[in-house]
Design an enzyme around this catalytic site. Structure first.
Site: not given
Ligand code: F6R
Length: 609
Positions: A2, A27, A74, A100-101, A484, A488, A491, A507, A604
């Site tokens: 948000c 965000r 969000w 937010n929150g 990872e 990616k 996501e 297995h 984000k």
């Molecule tokens: C993946 C991604 C998320 C963040 C996670 C932690 O691409 O962006 O999995 O890595 O939400 O976020 P931070 O690093 O901001 O604590």
């Protein structure tokens, strides 16, 4: 998660709010809205379920007013609908709030208010606060600040809020408890935002609010105090980022831009830290001297999502280079299992944003129990950086794309440096130390080399873009890289991808292999190379397509596609191997026409539980 924007000053608020929202849209992007001061004591509201562009279309261009607040959402409480979009107002339409929150006790407060006759227009927790503020004003609160203070008293949970009173549009009140808020100080105008991204176009002077802090803002300036009314006298600091850091330039989206920025980002992370003379590194920000470093008996990395996987990679490096037991744990689990906190363990809170609530809560748990915790954080001045006090700044620069790339790479590079430092105060030889220093120095150039081969990676991604499931196979050092890589892909492409240890396939999961299930196999030239070849043979024998990512030559005819990376060192090769996986996911998702920077359901900076 948000975004909040606010403006008070001599200009029209609406265009500034819309532009600020656009900067913060990463965000949260399921709905957006704004409130500006209007006539007859009521703010004028526009809000839509949809993107900021939809809000822009919905806003009356003739809308005037020099004070306003806005929000990009969000969803947490209630679906993404027009009614649930922020701002929310009290029944009289006088008070507008963006939030937010999460207010954790919203249900009981709502029940209480309903019993007293209140009627609610949305399903959100936020609306409860509008009722409480209006009630406090009606009960004779001396100012909006006073009313907000009173209204927040019974509220539990995390918040960043901005409040506009239609009857007193010459000020705004904001408060922070767990969700970031920053004030931007201009000339006869003030800005409010949940992230400096929305401010830097207008000012470089910012005031970061702390948890438990409130501010009253007018065009001439601001006044800060604690929630219980003690003045805090916060002074502005200069933000180190500029408008260009938030612009796409020649790139189609931020993920692509941030992948391309990695050579520079890694160079910044290394700058001034490599010590050739003693074959080690200097990490002054950690506040750990040689004696402290020697006293560490265990290292634990705590982070969420990709930051957790980077922590796993860091743990491998610490064990390998320093021979200290190390592991990584999802920060979201840590506080709930009453963890044993040891005084000779070094805890490392890993976070790009520095605002992830679960990681912050893990730090608070450690601080409460007397654990030694440092941050590995990209967000300067962020909540986690401040709660840790000391740490490793990642120097990746602002990251806008929801899918993290350059920050994750800089986490891994920083952990390689930390592992080297810990190793060199123990038994890692000068020769090996020198070898790692040289390997670190080679990374930016080698990443550039990988980026130059982008078209070949893009072609591979296009070839497999009709797959609905994929495996990412790696083992030991490359296991976090495989995780990872899978993260990616899912996501941003919404295609199911799962990481597996190569030797674990037989297995159980080998049953899933057929011609429609490609496997990306990480096969660096290390002591497990032959084992990785066996795993590939097993996949091939069952008709599964193989995309190998390697820095050496593979047996002819074994794989369908080979993505080659330069050779660095066995310890740091997993960092390099992750770069083509970012490009693979990117081009895979682009082929499917996904919204790369704003994948569905995500946002984000996850500042809620
Ligand atoms: C993946 C991604 C998320 C963040 C996670 C932690 O691409 O962006 O999995 O890595 O939400 O976020 P931070 O690093 O901001 O604590």
């Amino acid at each position: 998660m948000c975004g909040i924007v606010g403006y008070i000053g001599f200009r029209e608020a609406t265009p500034l709010l819309l532009e600020g929202l656009r900067r913060l849209e990463y965000r949260g992007y399921d709905s957006a809205g704004l409130a500006v001061s209007g006539r007859r004591g009521k703010p004028r509201i526009a809000k839509v379920a949809g993107r900021v562009a939809d809000l822009r279309d919905a806003v009356d261009p003739a809308r005037t007013g020099g004070t306003g607040i806005a929000h990009t959402r969000w969803a947490t409480h209630g679906e993404a609908t027009d009614a649930n979009a922020h701002p929310h107002t009290d029944p009289g339409g006088r008070i507008a709030v963006v939030h937010n929150g999460i207010f954790e006790n919203a249900e009981s407060l709502r029940a209480q208010l309903t019993a007293e006759g209140a009627v609610f227009a949305s399903e959100t927790d936020t609306e409860v606060l509008t009722h409480l503020i209006a009630a406090a004003l009606e009960a004779g609160a001396s100012s909006l600040e006073d009313a907000v203070r009173t209204a927040l008293r019974p509220v539990e949970g995390a918040y960043g809020i901005a409040v506009l009173d239609g009857q007193r549009p010459d000020e705004l009140v904001v408060a922070r408890q767990g969700s970031p808020l920053v004030l931007g100080v201009g000339e006869k105008e003030m800005f409010i935002a949940s992230d400096v991204a929305a401010l830097v176009r207008h000012t470089q002077r910012a005031v970061f609010l702390d948890d438990g802090e409130l501010a009253t803002v007018n065009a001439e300036g601001y006044r800060t105090s604690t929630l219980d009314a003690r003045p805090t006298d916060k002074q502005p600091v200069t933000v180190g980022v500029v408008e260009e850091d938030y612009q796409l330039g020649e790139f189609p989206d931020f993920m692509r831009k941030e992948i391309a920025e990695q050579p520079d980002a890694v160079t910044r992370a290394l700058r001034g830290r490599l010590d050739e003379r003693f074959a080690t590194v200097r990490l002054d920000g950690t506040g750990l001297d040689a004696r402290d470093l020697r006293s560490i008996r265990r290292v634990k990395f705590l982070g969420c999502g990709s930051a957790y996987y980077a922590g796993e990679l860091g743990a491998n490096l610490v064990e390998e280079l320093a021979r200290i037991p190390a592991d990584a744990e999802p920060a979201s689990e840590f506080r709930y299992r009453n963890p044993v906190v040891e005084s000779d363990t070094l805890y490392i809170a890993v976070s790009q944003s520095g605002e992830t609530l679960d990681t912050l809560a893990a730090v608070e748990e450690l601080n409460r129990k007397g654990g030694r915790v440092i941050g590995a954080v990209n967000g300067v001045g962020s909540a986690i950086a401040r709660a840790c006090g000391a740490g490793l700044l990642l120097h990746a620069g602002p990251e806008i794309s929801v899918a993290s790339t350059k920050a994750v790479t800089n986490m891994s590079v920083s952990f390689a440096m930390l592992a080297l430092l810990l190793g060199r105060v123990r038994d890692l030889s000068t020769a090996n130390g020198q070898r790692i220093v040289t390997a670190l120095r080679s990374l930016p150039g080698q990443i550039e080399e990988i980026l130059r081969a982008e078209e070949q990676i893009a072609e591979a991604a296009r070839r497999y873009a009709d797959a609905r499931n994929m495996f990412f196979i790696g083992r030991t050092r490359c296991w976090p890289t495989a995780r990872e890589g899978a993260q990616k892909l899912k996501e941003i492409s919404y295609v199911h991808a799962e990481a597996y240890h190569a030797a674990e396939l037989k297995h159980g999961p080998l049953a899933l292999i057929d011609e429609s299930m490609p496997s990306v196999v990480l096969a660096p030239d290390d002591e497990l190379f032959a084992k990785n070849i066996s795993a590939m043979e097993q996949i091939k024998a069952r008709g599964g397509p193989i995309i190998a990512v390697t820095n050496t030559t593979l047996p002819h005819g074994l794989t369908d596609t080979v993505i080659r990376v330069p050779h660095n060192s066995p310890e740091l090769d997993p960092i390099l191997l992750s770069v083509p996986l970012q490009l693979f996911a990117y081009h895979f998702a682009s082929t499917l026409d996904r919204d790369i920077d704003k994948p569905r359901n995500l946002a984000k900076s996850v500042t809620v539980e």
